[in-house]
Design a protein around this motif. Sequence first.
Motif, short mmCIF file in Angstrom:
data_model
loop_
_atom_site.label_atom_id
_atom_site.label_comp_id
_atom_site.label_asym_id
_atom_site.label_seq_id
_atom_site.Cartn_x
_atom_site.Cartn_y
_atom_site.Cartn_z
N PHE A 1 0.83 -1.20 0.00
CA PHE A 1 0.00 0.00 0.00
C PHE A 1 0.87 1.26 0.00
O PHE A 1 0.61 2.23 0.69
CB PHE A 1 -1.04 0.01 1.14
CG PHE A 1 -0.51 -0.32 2.52
CD1 PHE A 1 0.04 0.66 3.33
CD2 PHE A 1 -0.62 -1.60 3.03
CE1 PHE A 1 0.49 0.37 4.61
CE2 PHE A 1 -0.19 -1.91 4.31
CZ PHE A 1 0.37 -0.91 5.11
N TYR A 2 1.95 1.23 -0.81
CA TYR A 2 2.78 2.40 -1.10
C TYR A 2 3.64 2.84 0.07
O TYR A 2 4.05 3.99 0.17
CB TYR A 2 1.91 3.57 -1.62
CG TYR A 2 1.04 3.14 -2.78
CD1 TYR A 2 1.50 3.16 -4.09
CD2 TYR A 2 -0.26 2.67 -2.55
CE1 TYR A 2 0.71 2.72 -5.14
CE2 TYR A 2 -1.06 2.23 -3.59
CZ TYR A 2 -0.57 2.26 -4.89
OH TYR A 2 -1.35 1.82 -5.92
N GLY A 3 3.94 1.87 0.94
CA GLY A 3 4.86 2.10 2.04
C GLY A 3 6.19 1.44 1.75
O GLY A 3 6.40 0.87 0.67
N PRO A 4 7.13 1.49 2.70
CA PRO A 4 8.46 0.91 2.49
C PRO A 4 8.44 -0.62 2.52
O PRO A 4 7.56 -1.23 3.13
CB PRO A 4 9.27 1.47 3.65
CG PRO A 4 8.27 1.77 4.72
CD PRO A 4 7.01 2.18 4.01
N LYS A 5 9.41 -1.21 1.86
CA LYS A 5 9.57 -2.67 1.90
C LYS A 5 10.24 -3.08 3.21
O LYS A 5 10.88 -2.28 3.89
CB LYS A 5 10.40 -3.16 0.71
CG LYS A 5 9.70 -2.99 -0.63
CD LYS A 5 10.59 -3.48 -1.76
CE LYS A 5 9.84 -3.43 -3.08
NZ LYS A 5 9.43 -2.05 -3.46
N GLY A 6 10.07 -4.35 3.56
CA GLY A 6 10.74 -4.88 4.73
C GLY A 6 10.04 -4.60 6.04
O GLY A 6 10.64 -4.78 7.11
N ILE A 7 8.79 -4.16 5.99
CA ILE A 7 8.06 -3.89 7.22
C ILE A 7 6.60 -4.31 7.04
O ILE A 7 6.01 -4.12 5.97
CB ILE A 7 8.15 -2.39 7.62
CG1 ILE A 7 7.54 -2.15 9.00
CG2 ILE A 7 7.52 -1.51 6.57
CD1 ILE A 7 8.34 -2.74 10.12
N GLY A 8 6.03 -4.90 8.06
CA GLY A 8 4.63 -5.33 8.04
C GLY A 8 4.14 -5.44 9.47
O GLY A 8 4.80 -4.99 10.41
N ALA A 9 2.98 -6.03 9.63
CA ALA A 9 2.42 -6.15 10.97
C ALA A 9 1.42 -7.29 11.01
O ALA A 9 0.84 -7.67 9.98
CB ALA A 9 1.73 -4.84 11.39
N LEU A 10 1.22 -7.82 12.18
CA LEU A 10 0.17 -8.80 12.44
C LEU A 10 -0.74 -8.22 13.52
O LEU A 10 -0.29 -7.93 14.64
CB LEU A 10 0.76 -10.13 12.91
CG LEU A 10 -0.28 -11.21 13.27
CD1 LEU A 10 -1.03 -11.67 12.01
CD2 LEU A 10 0.39 -12.40 13.95
N TYR A 11 -2.01 -8.02 13.17
CA TYR A 11 -3.01 -7.68 14.18
C TYR A 11 -3.32 -8.94 14.96
O TYR A 11 -3.61 -10.01 14.38
CB TYR A 11 -4.28 -7.14 13.52
CG TYR A 11 -5.50 -7.22 14.41
CD1 TYR A 11 -5.68 -6.32 15.45
CD2 TYR A 11 -6.45 -8.23 14.24
CE1 TYR A 11 -6.79 -6.40 16.30
CE2 TYR A 11 -7.56 -8.32 15.06
CZ TYR A 11 -7.72 -7.40 16.10
OH TYR A 11 -8.82 -7.51 16.92
N VAL A 12 -3.27 -8.83 16.28
CA VAL A 12 -3.57 -9.97 17.17
C VAL A 12 -4.61 -9.49 18.17
O VAL A 12 -4.34 -8.63 19.01
CB VAL A 12 -2.31 -10.45 17.91
CG1 VAL A 12 -2.64 -11.67 18.77
CG2 VAL A 12 -1.18 -10.76 16.94
#
Length: 375
Positions: free
Chosen positions: A198-209
């Motif tokens: 979604f047009y952000g940087p590579k190498g970063i994400g998240a898991l909603y828990v």
Amino acid sequence: MIYLDYAATTPLDPEVRAAMEAWQGVYGNPSSVHALGREARRLLEEGRERLAAAIGCRPRELVLTSGGTEANALAIYGVALARGRGHLVSTQVEHSATLGALRGLEALGFEVTLLPPDPYGLVHPEQVAEALREDTLLVSVMTVNNELGSLYPIEAIAEVCRARGVLFHTDAVQAVGTVPCRVEALGADLVSLAAHKFYGPKGIGALYVRKGVELFPLLPGKQEQGRRGGTENPLAVYGMGLAAEKAVRLLPEESQRLLALRERLERRLLALEGVELNGHPTQRSPKHVNVTARGADGEGLLLNLDLLGVAVSSGSACSSGSLEPSHVLLALGRSREDARASVRFSLGRFTTEEEVEAAARAFAEALARSRPAPA
């Protein structure tokens, strides 16, 4: 070059890039208690809060990861290893990251059921309900198929799982900025995200828990409330939060614009002899167009499109180096030959009508080049 491979990755939004560059000098460890560490922590938490607001959850419900693959692995391995044994349900058309994690659990003695899709690539709540067992720990079904763009009935599947007391995970990597993606509406206990979609940087994400869900950490450490060890990247998290915020803000108008472009492209492609659509004709992401060109040499088709200045994909970008046909298209009943002769176009924020028209003309030329000459 006409870039029509947004499902593989998106370019970093210029506004996000500029905002990140303004904070390049922040280098402290966000776990440190001194001033430089506190500055890094503020940047990190601002990014987390922006992302949380964009998807409608509490900041502490987000576990930061290196991307969608790790988020999927943490959800699947994390739930299973916290329980120790049991059964998991997913589909034959999931992303390779999900399927790989499930195969790993099978090797550890867990049982896995993979549901077959219908001819459009969809899996239905009734199938999930029938597959559930007393020892089912987790169901994992993606929100938007990364190859077809098919939209799954996530809310209804979540209800089935909730009624049976089974945790539900959805890989929403293709969803943010493309379709509405609020966690309370999805109803999932775990949701995977990746900034570069979604047009952000590579190498970063998240898991909603969801609060109360127990996870076994794949990376031990004290960071992320003990759920994911390793020093966080404050600048990347900040960029992810900004990108998610903008993607959600632009969604109403952007989804309509992409849908109009998608329909224009489809009309041009499907008017060509032997070209058929893969995926549901309407229950589909506004940015995905996946077609099979019967009788074409798949490798030649992609190479010719590249030579003609159009960047597309034969399926998931994570499998682009493989000579094997798409597992998704095979699950839909396509032959190996037809699956190889398939192309995924995916549109995005910077796609124009002129590019769509030029890409359609290039596809027609590439198709003629990649089919054998009549005898």
